[in-house]
Design a protein around this motif. Sequence first.
Motif, PDB file in Angstrom:
ATOM      1  N   ARG A 131       0.857  -1.187   0.000  1.00  0.00           N
ATOM      2  CA  ARG A 131       0.000   0.000   0.000  1.00  0.00           C
ATOM      3  C   ARG A 131       0.895   1.239   0.000  1.00  0.00           C
ATOM      4  O   ARG A 131       1.805   1.349   0.806  1.00  0.00           O
ATOM      5  N   TRP A 132       0.601   2.162  -0.928  1.00  0.00           N
ATOM      6  CA  TRP A 132       1.277   3.457  -1.012  1.00  0.00           C
ATOM      7  C   TRP A 132       0.337   4.472  -0.376  1.00  0.00           C
ATOM      8  O   TRP A 132      -0.794   4.631  -0.804  1.00  0.00           O
ATOM      9  N   VAL A 133       0.810   5.158   0.652  1.00  0.00           N
ATOM     10  CA  VAL A 133       0.002   6.127   1.382  1.00  0.00           C
ATOM     11  C   VAL A 133       0.583   7.521   1.168  1.00  0.00           C
ATOM     12  O   VAL A 133       1.798   7.715   1.258  1.00  0.00           O
ATOM     13  N   GLY A 134      -0.285   8.473   0.884  1.00  0.00           N
ATOM     14  CA  GLY A 134       0.135   9.857   0.690  1.00  0.00           C
ATOM     15  C   GLY A 134      -1.049  10.788   0.856  1.00  0.00           C
ATOM     16  O   GLY A 134      -1.956  10.516   1.637  1.00  0.00           O
ATOM     17  N   LYS A 135      -1.051  11.879   0.096  1.00  0.00           N
ATOM     18  CA  LYS A 135      -2.118  12.878   0.163  1.00  0.00           C
ATOM     19  C   LYS A 135      -2.558  13.267  -1.242  1.00  0.00           C
ATOM     20  O   LYS A 135      -1.764  13.247  -2.179  1.00  0.00           O
ATOM     21  N   ARG A 136      -3.821  13.642  -1.378  1.00  0.00           N
ATOM     22  CA  ARG A 136      -4.337  14.226  -2.610  1.00  0.00           C
ATOM     23  C   ARG A 136      -4.218  15.736  -2.493  1.00  0.00           C
ATOM     24  O   ARG A 136      -4.458  16.298  -1.434  1.00  0.00           O
ATOM     25  N   TYR A 137      -3.831  16.375  -3.603  1.00  0.00           N
ATOM     26  CA  TYR A 137      -3.699  17.828  -3.619  1.00  0.00           C
ATOM     27  C   TYR A 137      -4.223  18.373  -4.939  1.00  0.00           C
ATOM     28  O   TYR A 137      -4.278  17.667  -5.950  1.00  0.00           O
ATOM     29  N   ASP A 138      -4.525  19.682  -4.928  1.00  0.00           N
ATOM     30  CA  ASP A 138      -5.001  20.354  -6.140  1.00  0.00           C
ATOM     31  C   ASP A 138      -3.868  20.678  -7.116  1.00  0.00           C
ATOM     32  O   ASP A 138      -4.119  21.172  -8.212  1.00  0.00           O
ATOM     33  N   ASP A 139      -2.625  20.375  -6.717  1.00  0.00           N
ATOM     34  CA  ASP A 139      -1.482  20.570  -7.617  1.00  0.00           C
ATOM     35  C   ASP A 139      -0.706  19.270  -7.838  1.00  0.00           C
ATOM     36  O   ASP A 139       0.468  19.277  -8.157  1.00  0.00           O
ATOM     37  N   ALA A 140      -1.419  18.148  -7.662  1.00  0.00           N
ATOM     38  CA  ALA A 140      -0.772  16.837  -7.810  1.00  0.00           C
ATOM     39  C   ALA A 140      -0.810  16.372  -9.266  1.00  0.00           C
ATOM     40  O   ALA A 140      -1.641  16.814 -10.062  1.00  0.00           O
ATOM     41  N   GLY A 141       0.103  15.474  -9.579  1.00  0.00           N
ATOM     42  CA  GLY A 141       0.226  14.964 -10.937  1.00  0.00           C
ATOM     43  C   GLY A 141      -0.072  13.481 -11.038  1.00  0.00           C
ATOM     44  O   GLY A 141      -0.714  12.890 -10.172  1.00  0.00           O
ATOM     45  N   ILE A 142       0.453  12.906 -12.103  1.00  0.00           N
ATOM     46  CA  ILE A 142       0.244  11.487 -12.417  1.00  0.00           C
ATOM     47  C   ILE A 142       1.595  10.780 -12.401  1.00  0.00           C
ATOM     48  O   ILE A 142       2.562  11.270 -12.981  1.00  0.00           O
ATOM     49  N   ALA A 143       1.638   9.643 -11.716  1.00  0.00           N
ATOM     50  CA  ALA A 143       2.861   8.830 -11.645  1.00  0.00           C
ATOM     51  C   ALA A 143       2.641   7.534 -12.418  1.00  0.00           C
ATOM     52  O   ALA A 143       1.516   7.050 -12.547  1.00  0.00           O
ATOM     53  N   ARG A 144       3.729   6.970 -12.878  1.00  0.00           N
ATOM     54  CA  ARG A 144       3.714   5.654 -13.510  1.00  0.00           C
ATOM     55  C   ARG A 144       4.209   4.670 -12.441  1.00  0.00           C
ATOM     56  O   ARG A 144       5.201   4.928 -11.773  1.00  0.00           O
ATOM     57  N   VAL A 145       3.507   3.529 -12.306  1.00  0.00           N
ATOM     58  CA  VAL A 145       3.823   2.559 -11.254  1.00  0.00           C
ATOM     59  C   VAL A 145       4.263   1.242 -11.879  1.00  0.00           C
ATOM     60  O   VAL A 145       3.630   0.739 -12.808  1.00  0.00           O
ATOM     61  N   PHE A 146       5.354   0.690 -11.344  1.00  0.00           N
ATOM     62  CA  PHE A 146       5.915  -0.583 -11.814  1.00  0.00           C
ATOM     63  C   PHE A 146       6.049  -1.524 -10.617  1.00  0.00           C
ATOM     64  O   PHE A 146       6.353  -1.092  -9.509  1.00  0.00           O
ATOM     65  N   LEU A 147       5.857  -2.806 -10.857  1.00  0.00           N
ATOM     66  CA  LEU A 147       6.074  -3.828  -9.833  1.00  0.00           C
ATOM     67  C   LEU A 147       6.947  -4.912 -10.428  1.00  0.00           C
ATOM     68  O   LEU A 147       6.593  -5.487 -11.467  1.00  0.00           O
ATOM     69  N   ASP A 148       8.072  -5.142  -9.791  1.00  0.00           N
ATOM     70  CA  ASP A 148       9.026  -6.157 -10.249  1.00  0.00           C
ATOM     71  C   ASP A 148       9.377  -5.957 -11.723  1.00  0.00           C
ATOM     72  O   ASP A 148       9.489  -6.908 -12.495  1.00  0.00           O
ATOM     73  N   GLY A 149       9.517  -4.686 -12.138  1.00  0.00           N
ATOM     74  CA  GLY A 149       9.923  -4.354 -13.489  1.00  0.00           C
ATOM     75  C   GLY A 149       8.805  -4.290 -14.514  1.00  0.00           C
ATOM     76  O   GLY A 149       9.023  -3.886 -15.645  1.00  0.00           O
ATOM     77  N   ARG A 150       7.594  -4.657 -14.128  1.00  0.00           N
ATOM     78  CA  ARG A 150       6.452  -4.648 -15.051  1.00  0.00           C
ATOM     79  C   ARG A 150       5.564  -3.437 -14.755  1.00  0.00           C
ATOM     80  O   ARG A 150       5.195  -3.211 -13.603  1.00  0.00           O
ATOM     81  N   GLU A 151       5.220  -2.666 -15.782  1.00  0.00           N
ATOM     82  CA  GLU A 151       4.379  -1.494 -15.566  1.00  0.00           C
ATOM     83  C   GLU A 151       2.952  -1.917 -15.226  1.00  0.00           C
ATOM     84  O   GLU A 151       2.345  -2.730 -15.919  1.00  0.00           O
ATOM     85  N   LEU A 152       2.430  -1.345 -14.120  1.00  0.00           N
ATOM     86  CA  LEU A 152       1.058  -1.638 -13.712  1.00  0.00           C
ATOM     87  C   LEU A 152       0.082  -0.583 -14.209  1.00  0.00           C
ATOM     88  O   LEU A 152      -1.117  -0.834 -14.274  1.00  0.00           O
ATOM     89  N   GLY A 153       0.576   0.616 -14.516  1.00  0.00           N
ATOM     90  CA  GLY A 153      -0.310   1.664 -14.996  1.00  0.00           C
ATOM     91  C   GLY A 153       0.052   3.015 -14.408  1.00  0.00           C
ATOM     92  O   GLY A 153       1.132   3.207 -13.852  1.00  0.00           O
ATOM     93  N   GLU A 154      -0.898   3.944 -14.533  1.00  0.00           N
ATOM     94  CA  GLU A 154      -0.695   5.302 -14.039  1.00  0.00           C
ATOM     95  C   GLU A 154      -1.599   5.557 -12.854  1.00  0.00           C
ATOM     96  O   GLU A 154      -2.705   5.017 -12.777  1.00  0.00           O
ATOM     97  N   VAL A 155      -1.114   6.397 -11.932  1.00  0.00           N
ATOM     98  CA  VAL A 155      -1.860   6.745 -10.727  1.00  0.00           C
ATOM     99  C   VAL A 155      -1.932   8.263 -10.638  1.00  0.00           C
ATOM    100  O   VAL A 155      -0.903   8.939 -10.700  1.00  0.00           O
ATOM    101  N   ASP A 156      -3.140   8.790 -10.479  1.00  0.00           N
ATOM    102  CA  ASP A 156      -3.382  10.226 -10.394  1.00  0.00           C
ATOM    103  C   ASP A 156      -3.603  10.606  -8.929  1.00  0.00           C
ATOM    104  O   ASP A 156      -4.516  10.089  -8.287  1.00  0.00           O
ATOM    105  N   GLN A 157      -2.791  11.512  -8.394  1.00  0.00           N
ATOM    106  CA  GLN A 157      -2.945  11.950  -7.005  1.00  0.00           C
ATOM    107  C   GLN A 157      -3.744  13.246  -6.885  1.00  0.00           C
ATOM    108  O   GLN A 157      -3.860  13.795  -5.795  1.00  0.00           O
ATOM    109  N   PHE A 158      -4.321  13.734  -7.984  1.00  0.00           N
ATOM    110  CA  PHE A 158      -5.090  14.972  -7.930  1.00  0.00           C
ATOM    111  C   PHE A 158      -6.320  14.821  -7.044  1.00  0.00           C
ATOM    112  O   PHE A 158      -6.998  13.801  -7.045  1.00  0.00           O
ATOM    113  N   GLY A 159      -6.617  15.876  -6.307  1.00  0.00           N
ATOM    114  CA  GLY A 159      -7.855  15.997  -5.541  1.00  0.00           C
ATOM    115  C   GLY A 159      -8.248  17.460  -5.534  1.00  0.00           C
ATOM    116  O   GLY A 159      -7.381  18.327  -5.463  1.00  0.00           O
ATOM    117  N   PRO A 160      -9.529  17.770  -5.617  1.00  0.00           N
ATOM    118  CA  PRO A 160      -9.939  19.169  -5.684  1.00  0.00           C
ATOM    119  C   PRO A 160      -9.639  19.956  -4.406  1.00  0.00           C
ATOM    120  O   PRO A 160      -9.518  21.172  -4.443  1.00  0.00           O
TER     121      PRO A 160
END
Length: 176
Positions: free
Chosen positions: A45-74
């Motif tokens: 589990r990745w724990v953080g915060k949502r912000y109105d100036d947050a971006g999108i990260a690319r996530v990989f597990l064991d070298g394989r891309e799992l997708g993109e994660v958006d941390q934006f929140g209004p």
Amino acid sequence: GLLAWSRRTGKSIAFSKHWKKAGNLWVSKDEGAALTFEFEGNGVRWVGKRYDDAGIARVFLDGRELGEVDQFGPRRDEPFEWMVGGLAEGRHVLKIAVTDQKNPASKGRFINVSRFEAPGLGGDPPVLDLKSLDWKLVESPAMVEVETPAGRLRDFATAGEGGAEAVSWLFVEGVK
């Protein structure tokens, strides 16, 4: 002595350049900035915060891309968590890479991390059966630290060092 329990969170976090500490978060907005988290278990589990100036990260597990994660929140400072489970037990490497992408409503591209947890290994503290618990003393700068299947018991005075969450009221079985 008095012991406190902390969930097993993993082995290590390695940051590339361009990550900065901001309160209890690590943050970066630089495309290509990445971090890796080595852990053992069947999920993370990745724990953080949502912000109105947050971006999108690319996530990989064991070298394989799992997708993109958006941390934006209004609204700023809202809870954020992302998780993956159902992994084969064992050692894994999670990588989070900052991209140049963001939600159209976002004012920036910041990615943040507060901590990582291995959810299959913790959450609420376990009920400890002291008769059957396999105690293994760990070499540590702490006065006393004992590894258990679900986490670590550590002397109360040093349990929260480095911002680690700890629980000091534990349920036990197997004692009178």
